[in-house]
Design an enzyme around this catalytic site. Structure first.
Site, short mmCIF file in Angstrom:
data_model
loop_
_atom_site.label_atom_id
_atom_site.label_comp_id
_atom_site.label_asym_id
_atom_site.label_seq_id
_atom_site.Cartn_x
_atom_site.Cartn_y
_atom_site.Cartn_z
N CYS A 79 0.84 -1.19 0.00
CA CYS A 79 0.00 0.00 0.00
C CYS A 79 0.88 1.25 0.00
O CYS A 79 1.84 1.33 0.77
CB CYS A 79 -0.91 0.00 1.23
N CYS A 85 0.35 4.90 6.93
CA CYS A 85 -0.29 4.79 8.26
C CYS A 85 0.68 4.05 9.21
O CYS A 85 1.04 2.89 8.94
CB CYS A 85 -1.61 4.04 8.13
N CYS A 119 0.25 0.36 10.36
CA CYS A 119 -0.21 -0.66 9.42
C CYS A 119 0.90 -1.51 8.80
O CYS A 119 1.81 -0.98 8.16
CB CYS A 119 -1.04 -0.02 8.31
N CYS A 141 -16.88 -8.81 5.24
CA CYS A 141 -16.19 -7.54 4.95
C CYS A 141 -14.92 -7.84 4.16
O CYS A 141 -14.12 -8.68 4.57
CB CYS A 141 -15.77 -6.85 6.24
N CYS A 179 -19.74 -5.65 3.18
CA CYS A 179 -19.02 -4.43 3.55
C CYS A 179 -17.69 -4.46 2.81
O CYS A 179 -17.10 -5.54 2.68
CB CYS A 179 -18.78 -4.40 5.06
N CYS A 238 -19.60 2.58 8.07
CA CYS A 238 -18.86 1.93 9.15
C CYS A 238 -17.60 2.77 9.33
O CYS A 238 -16.75 2.82 8.44
CB CYS A 238 -18.52 0.50 8.74
N ARG A 241 -18.25 -2.01 17.40
CA ARG A 241 -17.50 -3.26 17.18
C ARG A 241 -16.21 -3.28 17.99
O ARG A 241 -15.37 -2.39 17.87
CB ARG A 241 -17.18 -3.46 15.70
N1 SAM Z 1 -6.68 0.50 3.07
C1 SAM Z 1 -7.95 0.92 3.47
C2 SAM Z 1 -7.87 2.23 4.22
O1 SAM Z 1 -7.13 2.32 5.19
O2 SAM Z 1 -8.54 3.16 3.82
C3 SAM Z 1 -8.73 -0.07 4.29
C4 SAM Z 1 -8.05 -1.09 5.19
S1 SAM Z 1 -7.32 -0.49 6.68
C5 SAM Z 1 -6.38 -1.88 7.13
C6 SAM Z 1 -8.67 -0.40 7.85
C7 SAM Z 1 -8.38 -0.02 9.29
O3 SAM Z 1 -7.73 -1.08 9.95
C8 SAM Z 1 -7.52 1.17 9.56
O4 SAM Z 1 -8.20 2.37 9.40
C9 SAM Z 1 -7.12 0.94 11.03
O5 SAM Z 1 -8.04 1.55 11.92
C10 SAM Z 1 -7.19 -0.58 11.16
N2 SAM Z 1 -5.85 -1.14 11.35
C11 SAM Z 1 -4.87 -1.26 10.44
N3 SAM Z 1 -3.75 -1.80 10.99
C12 SAM Z 1 -4.04 -2.03 12.28
C13 SAM Z 1 -3.30 -2.55 13.39
N4 SAM Z 1 -2.02 -2.91 13.28
N5 SAM Z 1 -3.93 -2.67 14.57
C14 SAM Z 1 -5.22 -2.30 14.72
N6 SAM Z 1 -5.96 -1.78 13.72
C15 SAM Z 1 -5.38 -1.64 12.52
FE1 SF4 Z 2 -2.84 1.28 3.36
FE2 SF4 Z 2 -2.82 0.16 5.75
FE3 SF4 Z 2 -3.17 2.78 5.56
FE4 SF4 Z 2 -5.14 1.10 4.73
S1 SF4 Z 2 -4.40 1.36 6.82
S2 SF4 Z 2 -4.35 2.91 3.67
S3 SF4 Z 2 -3.89 -0.60 3.96
S4 SF4 Z 2 -1.32 1.65 4.96
#
Ligand code: SAM
Ligand code: SF4
Ligand code: DTB
Length: 331
Positions: A60, A64, A67, A104, A135, A195, A267
């Site tokens: 990606c 973040c 992530c 989802c 979802c 959501c 959730r």
């Molecule tokens: N990539 C898309 C986006 O972020 O717009 C969707 C998937 S992203 C993985 C969805 C959510 O997962 C994030 O907004 C975050 O809140 C949660 N998330 C991601 N990594 C995480 C982690 N290591 N621990 C807990 N929640 C996590």
């Molecule tokens: Fe990409 Fe992870 Fe951020 Fe979603 S949360 S946009 S998968 S880096």
């Protein structure tokens, strides 16, 4: 506490200070208030179960900090291109048999292209045809994309605010808070259910958690579904060594979310794998009424189905009846 009423909806509006005041209540008072509100709006012992599948994993371009799927960090996540329909359907059938009511699908994209969306639309139509709620979470949406998903029969779009506006810049630099609000507005305008939640345990203060919940409650209308994720610390990500969040503070976060968004489905999302059963029990007491079911979230582990079945048995929890799921925001 002085909460004013919003003219359009007669829902109270909550300032960050109102929410900080809720957080500061004695724990028993906070939990009693949350549980009373919960029972007024939801079946007392029913918990909705969603299943999660990563349909496109890793690589990606976003940054973040929590992530494991960001291309900027070196983690053990194995990249995978968009999953073929047959594999998605097999996973959805399995989830349905295991008792999941909603399926989802998550993709590690900044934003889908029209061609990528064509493929996801086929996935949505096929899962919907099984009789499951659908979802997806695909990143930011461009104009018209939410409408295409709605026409395909999608029920919910997940897109999180993640944290407060003030703290956001510590965590994500490649998309703004306003970008997120814009996608959420597109989702809402297309008639999809929203959501939207956040993630705690990022090293943030209580005020930041209150700021997140205030921002969620200020969406008008507030989301139908609010995932509260506890950080899963993944080696290689910048937050791999973030300090542990006190479990009592996590339960308070759930309780406050329930109080300020009484009709939403809250959730208890990522983080259950490392959470003690008694903390989860307190979260259900505080008003959480949904979980992710299945051994995997997107890339990280989730409790095994038999462990969840035992926990539900011990707590006398039952799956959410379909009618309660679809009407809880209307009552
Ligand atoms: N990539 C898309 C986006 O972020 O717009 C969707 C998937 S992203 C993985 C969805 C959510 O997962 C994030 O907004 C975050 O809140 C949660 N998330 C991601 N990594 C995480 C982690 N290591 N621990 C807990 N929640 C996590
Ligand atoms: Fe990409 Fe992870 Fe951020 Fe979603 S949360 S946009 S998968 S880096
Ligand atoms: C959400 O708020 N939590 C889910 C879902 N929306 C897509 C994702 C949790 C991901 C946890 C880290 C992982 O497994 O990669």
């Amino acid at each position: 506490m002085h909460t004013s009423l919003r003219h359009e909806t007669l829902e109270p509006s909550w300032s960050v200070q109102d929410i900080v005041d809720l957080f500061a209540l004695p724990f028993n008072d906070l939990l009693l208030q949350a549980q009373a509100i919960h029972r007024r709006h939801h079946p007392a012992n029913a918990v909705q179960q969603s299943s999660l599948l990563s349909i496109k994993t890793g690589a990606c371009p976003e940054d973040c900090a929590y992530c494991p799927q960001s291309s900027r960090y070196t983690t053990d996540v194995e990249q995978a291109p968009l999953m073929p329909l047959s594999q998605v359907l097999a996973a959805a059938r399995q989830a349905q048999e295991a008792g999941a009511q909603r399926f989802c699908m998550g993709a590690a994209w900044r934003s889908p292209t029209e061609r990528q969306l064509d493929d996801v639309i086929e996935h949505v139509q096929a899962v919907k045809a099984l009789g499951m709620e659908t979802c997806v979470t695909l990143g930011m949406l461009k104009p018209g994309q939410a409408e295409r998903l709605k026409a395909a029969g999608l029920d919910y779009y997940n897109h999180n605010l993640d944290t407060s506006r003030e703290y956001y810049g510590e965590i994500i630099h490649t998309r703004t808070y306003d970008d997120r609000l814009e996608t959420l507005q597109r989702v809402r305008d297309a008639g999809l259910k929203v959501c939207c939640g956040g993630i705690v345990g990022l090293g943030e203060s209580r005020e930041v958690r209150a700021g997140l919940i205030s921002a969620l409650a200020s969406l008008n209308p507030y989301p139908e579904s609010v995932p509260i994720n506890q950080l899963v610390k993944v080696p290689g990500t910048p937050l791999a060594d973030a300090p542990d969040l006190d479990p009592i503070e996590f339960v308070r976060t759930i309780a406050v979310t329930r109080i300020v968004m009484p009709k939403t489905v809250v959730r208890l999302s990522a983080g259950r794998e490392s959470m003690h059963d008694s903390t989860q029990a307190l979260c259900f007491m505080a008003g959480a009424n949904s979980i992710f079911h299945g051994e995997r979230l997107l890339t990280t582990p989730n409790p095994q189905a038999d462990a969840d079945a035992r926990l539900f048995e011990r707590l006398g929890l039952v799956p959410m009846p379909e009618t309660a799921q679809s009407t809880s925001m209307l009552s």
